[in-house]
Enzyme design. Structure first.
Site, PDB file in Angstrom:
ATOM      1  CG  HIS A 199      47.381  68.704  76.177  1.00  0.00           C
ATOM      2  ND1 HIS A 199      47.835  67.730  75.312  1.00  0.00           N
ATOM      3  CD2 HIS A 199      48.287  69.698  76.136  1.00  0.00           C
ATOM      4  CE1 HIS A 199      48.980  68.143  74.762  1.00  0.00           C
ATOM      5  NE2 HIS A 199      49.263  69.336  75.251  1.00  0.00           N
ATOM      6  CB  THR A 236      39.868  87.290  79.755  1.00  0.00           C
ATOM      7  OG1 THR A 236      39.661  88.627  79.315  1.00  0.00           O
ATOM      8  CG2 THR A 236      38.740  86.876  80.677  1.00  0.00           C
ATOM      9  CB  CYS A 327      56.465  68.540  68.469  1.00  0.00           C
ATOM     10  SG  CYS A 327      55.377  69.001  69.794  1.00  0.00           S
TER      11      CYS A 327
END
Lengths: 395, 395
Positions: A199, A236, A327
């Protein structure tokens, strides 16, 4: 005046090609790659092709590429691995300006006492002398120095760090989350561990990668509980997400000619020049350092209000910027990067991070100076400040 | 004869509404929720709304819902938390049929000696007596029993397990990856920890959730290095992914009337009846147990070849099935679930997992019996077996 998004170091929009690829893959190749029927086998083959492609871009072995949920997971896993494999009394060496996901993971796994910090110079660049010194002391399990800093954009001497580590036989981790998609990947494959997040370069959130070099592969695990990713990361596999990441990466790395990079840098420099001329009270952090072409960290006038008031007003004018890393912004804490660079409390409350992207043009940088000027005039005149004193951020 | 996908316990296709939601969100709300401008604040608000919605569905507090990269991450994190908070000498109790991401995470964090296994009965259901006994011994840091088994579909007595744990004051973790989206969520919120994965119910891969109940929130962390998810899981939040997951969940849980569930169950039972009549050499595992409406585990005729040959032939006829869980299939290991249920080696090499979905209708189940019959005739006659002996799966 056209507004513009200037917070690309926090995240970037998913580029059209990546979004289309995700939809296509979700429609055609959504099968679990661990299945034994042909549809699942096809998904596995396609996934492995992407692994090979990324390995090629990084110039590393295919089996060394692990797809993760992002750089945060990758950074956490590297610290866990290094602390487990390093043995008793071994410590981690990180720069004083690492991302919290490196710093906090290091402290979690090595303990606060087990982490040595490399100081940075006034330009926010890691001191190689400090690294040489700490390595002489011995018992270093891992060195972690990022490729480019997320707040200042200052390019770190990661090639030199890697070379020093190799000489000493110490594993080197390079958090390249801000590097990949903005600069050439050449040489990155020399680092034992490399983290990246899709991203940050036009790919989707929730996808990233980690290079696990050499012998580390044998005992490395991020998540346990399945044979996926060569046993290094259970769960997965997200083929559509990985495809979208790779499509975005191809686009960014493909566009990245020397001319284009030079052009982007010139536009940022023109912005900085205008800031210097029109807003002499504003300082540019690490002005003389080699920085990513997209990033400028400002210190706003000390005679004016804190960065939050600027951010809100710029937002109203259509410019989205940051008061530091996303953050730390959420926590309202002063940035440890700014602290490491020796800024005082007043200065830290006045930093503004501007980070453009590939879509940013000269006109956007120019419009941003105009907006900064407008906000400063407004703030200085104080005419609307009384009334707006209570405005809180959208958070 | 129409083919059909019968491997929904491995993964499911992303449903149209979820895919559209992902694209829309990636286009409009891709901003980093930690940003302080309005666009970022809007993304945060929307994300928190989804958190509230999921909390409402689970009947838990909003702050207890953590969005993760999937159930594997959630299961790993729960085991880490329980081992760290449990103190010296504490052990984990897991069922003998847990998913590898629970089993291996338990062994990683508690050590092999620190994990006690609960036996299952011949129908693959956890023995509550065994749980009572082990809890009397004391020093249990966590009990982990899944909601429904991924291989057999057998519904576990998770409500009773939860009740017993509550009485003893022991935290209870329920891996609900196969439950969510297939059965009612009522009562699930009583479990202290609940894991789920979006891709098991029509959402994207790489997204999931974890409920962290009560006081655990204070010290719980999956990934460190940022204030996201209430400090419990660092990393930029994947709003588009979470939205797509919730859209898929709404769709599945919304459709889930008692009538619909009953209808699905009847169709599976009709399939089983026909198998019993037309293929008397085939056995159904846990035939009399309460199972998820979508899952049937077969033991193929012992006089015939192993499950892989069946799988390949069924695939050619358009039916995608599994030889066990996708996670163990890739390893070629016999399933620990089948082992726990007392199957011998010959039987384990002959299991075939059939797992339909909401799109599965009676005609698909019927067509599958026809296909099984065709394959069995072919295998018995042996006429094409010699020639195809060398066929390897698409893996």
């Amino acid at each position: 005046m056209p507004g513009h998004y200037f917070d690309c170091n926090a995240t970037t929009p998913v580029c059209e090609a990546a979004s289309e690829a995700w939809v296509r893959a979700s429609l055609k190749h959504w099968q679990n790659p661990s299945g034994l029927y042909r549809g699942a086998g096809m998904t596995r083959r396609l996934l492995e092709e992407l692994r090979g492609e990324l390995a090629g871009m990084l110039e590393v072995e295919e089996e060394e590429v692990v797809f993760t949920s992002g750089a945060t997971e990758a950074n956490n896993a590297v610290m866990e691995y290094a602390s487990r494999s390093g043995g008793e009394g071994v410590f981690a060496v990180i720069s004083a300006i690492e991302h919290p996901s490196v710093r906090e993971a290091a402290e979690k796994w090595f303990g606060k006492e087990g982490v040595r910090e490399l100081a940075v110079d006034q330009q926010g660049k890691v001191c190689l002398n400090a690294l040489e010194e700490v390595l002489v002391e011995g018992a270093v399990g891992l060195v972690s120095v990022m490729a480019a800093n997320n707040e200042t954009g200052v390019i770190q001497p990661w090639r030199e760090v890697g070379e020093i580590c190799r000489k000493r036989g110490v594993p080197y981790h390079c958090d390249a989350a801000q590097w990949v998609g903005k600069a050439s990947l050449a040489g990155l494959g020399e680092c034992d561990f490399i983290s990246g997040s899709a991203h940050k370069f036009g790919g989707p959130k929730g996808v990233g990668f980690l290079r696990v070099g050499g012998a580390a592969r044998e005992n490395f695990t991020s998540l346990v509980g399945g044979p996926q990713e060569g046993g290094m990361r259970a769960g997965t596999e997200d083929y559509p997400g990985v495809l979208a990441m790779m499509v975005a990466l191809r686009e960014k790395q493909g566009d990245m000619t020397a001319e284009r990079l030079e052009g982007c840098l010139l536009e940022r420099r023109a912005f900085e020049k205008r800031v210097g001329e029109d807003l002499p009270e504003v300082k540019i952090i690490a002005a003389d350092a080699e920085r990513l072409w997209n990033t400028v960290m400002l210190i706003l006038p000390l005679s004016g209000p804190s960065n939050l008031k600027w951010l809100i007003r710029l937002d109203r004018l259509g410019f989205e910027v940051s008061t530091g890393s996303a953050c730390s912004a959420g926590k309202g804490n002063p940035s440890h990067v700014m602290e490491a660079m020796g800024l005082d409390f007043d200065q830290m409350n006045r930093v503004l991070r501007i980070s453009g992207g590939w879509q940013t043009e000269g006109k956007h940088w120019n419009a941003l100076v105009d907006a900064l000027l407008e906000v400063w005039e407004e703030l200085k005149s104080g005419k609307r400040m009384e009334k707006r004193e209570e405005i809180t951020p959208s958070l």
